[in-house]
Design a protein around this motif. Structure first.
Motif, PDB file in Angstrom:
ATOM      1  N   TYR A 262      45.825  32.091  35.446  1.00 32.29           N
ATOM      2  CA  TYR A 262      45.357  32.471  36.774  1.00 32.29           C
ATOM      3  C   TYR A 262      45.480  31.323  37.769  1.00 32.29           C
ATOM      4  O   TYR A 262      45.576  30.160  37.394  1.00 32.29           O
ATOM      5  CB  TYR A 262      43.906  32.958  36.708  1.00 32.29           C
ATOM      6  N   GLN A 263      45.441  31.673  39.037  1.00 28.74           N
ATOM      7  CA  GLN A 263      45.594  30.708  40.122  1.00 28.74           C
ATOM      8  C   GLN A 263      44.245  30.245  40.667  1.00 28.74           C
ATOM      9  O   GLN A 263      44.074  29.082  41.012  1.00 28.74           O
ATOM     10  CB  GLN A 263      46.400  31.357  41.264  1.00 28.74           C
ATOM     11  N   THR A 264      43.278  31.164  40.741  1.00 37.66           N
ATOM     12  CA  THR A 264      42.015  30.874  41.422  1.00 37.66           C
ATOM     13  C   THR A 264      40.836  31.453  40.649  1.00 37.66           C
ATOM     14  O   THR A 264      40.931  32.552  40.090  1.00 37.66           O
ATOM     15  CB  THR A 264      42.011  31.463  42.843  1.00 37.66           C
ATOM     16  N   LEU A 265      39.731  30.701  40.625  1.00 40.29           N
ATOM     17  CA  LEU A 265      38.469  31.195  40.086  1.00 40.29           C
ATOM     18  C   LEU A 265      37.516  31.453  41.246  1.00 40.29           C
ATOM     19  O   LEU A 265      37.329  30.593  42.113  1.00 40.29           O
ATOM     20  CB  LEU A 265      37.846  30.151  39.145  1.00 40.29           C
ATOM     21  N   TYR A 266      36.931  32.644  41.272  1.00 41.32           N
ATOM     22  CA  TYR A 266      35.893  32.982  42.237  1.00 41.32           C
ATOM     23  C   TYR A 266      34.587  33.087  41.455  1.00 41.32           C
ATOM     24  O   TYR A 266      34.330  34.095  40.782  1.00 41.32           O
ATOM     25  CB  TYR A 266      36.223  34.291  42.952  1.00 41.32           C
TER      26      TYR A 266
END
Length: 223
Positions: free
Chosen positions: A149-153
């Protein structure tokens, strides 16, 4: 921060390396192409050698005047996530359209599905990390995005007392990717963290006595 896909010259970055699913399709068309082991690469001014997942050297392919490079190796060099869906025969570069809950990759104590503990501000989040122990203490858990994945929210709430120190760390390099605080008055606070290429994460918070850490796993997600 989102990273952009960058390619120089006429290179077309269109081939996945060591991905068996790419070769399994029935609609493949046989061509006559050439390997070019003499081509050299630099990424941000530094020499770079494309390699597959096992460390074997990869060389570009030239076909009808166009040079094709291995997507997985180049995406890793540029810090852009790459994934492949075998069922749809689709290559994903950067963020995917839909988020993926972190619930499937968390490891740590204080995870609960008890309805008496999973409700925050009147909403039941069903599955949460909730450290409501007593005393001043450190609290944390592991996540395993595995470079997909690219981003963690990450959604976090402070209950009872403010959280004066919280961070997200790449557990393989010990680099802190995000550092912050969470006030009780803020409610659920969302941290957006660039995790491109990261295999495992450590989420850490310093908690005060009578203060708790609430992380809803169903609404915290990867993209």
């Amino acid at each position: 921060m989102k990273k952009k896909w960058i390619a120089a010259g006429a290179a077309a970055l269109t081939l996945l390396s060591t991905s068996a699913g790419v070769y399994a399709g029935s609609s493949l068309q046989q061509i006559k192409a050439f390997l070019d082991p003499t081509m050299k690469f630099q990424v941000n001014g530094q020499p770079f050698q494309p390699q597959n997942d096992k460390g074997a050297v990869l060389v570009p392919i030239t076909y009808q005047g166009t040079t094709y490079l291995p997507v997985r190796a180049i995406s890793k060099a540029l810090g852009v996530n790459v994934d492949f869906n075998n069922k749809t025969n689709t290559v994903f570069l950067g963020e995917k359209g839909d988020g993926v809950s972190i619930a499937g990759s968390i490891n740590g104590d204080f995870r609960t599905k008890d309805p008496q503990l999973t409700t925050y501000n009147g909403k039941d989040f069903k599955d949460v990390f909730f450290n409501n122990a007593s005393g001043r203490r450190s609290s944390g858990f592991m996540l395993y995005p595995k470079g997909k994945y690219q981003t963690l929210y990450l959604q976090v709430a402070a209950v009872g007392k403010d959280i004066e120190n919280i961070f997200v760390q790449d557990s393989d390099t010990d680099v802190k990717l995000k550092i912050g605080t969470v006030d009780v008055a803020e409610g659920l606070k969302t941290f957006e963290v660039d995790i491109s290429g990261v295999q495992s994460l450590y989420i850490h918070a310093d908690l005060q006595d009578h203060g708790s850490l609430f992380v809803p796993l169903t609404t915290s997600y990867y993209k």
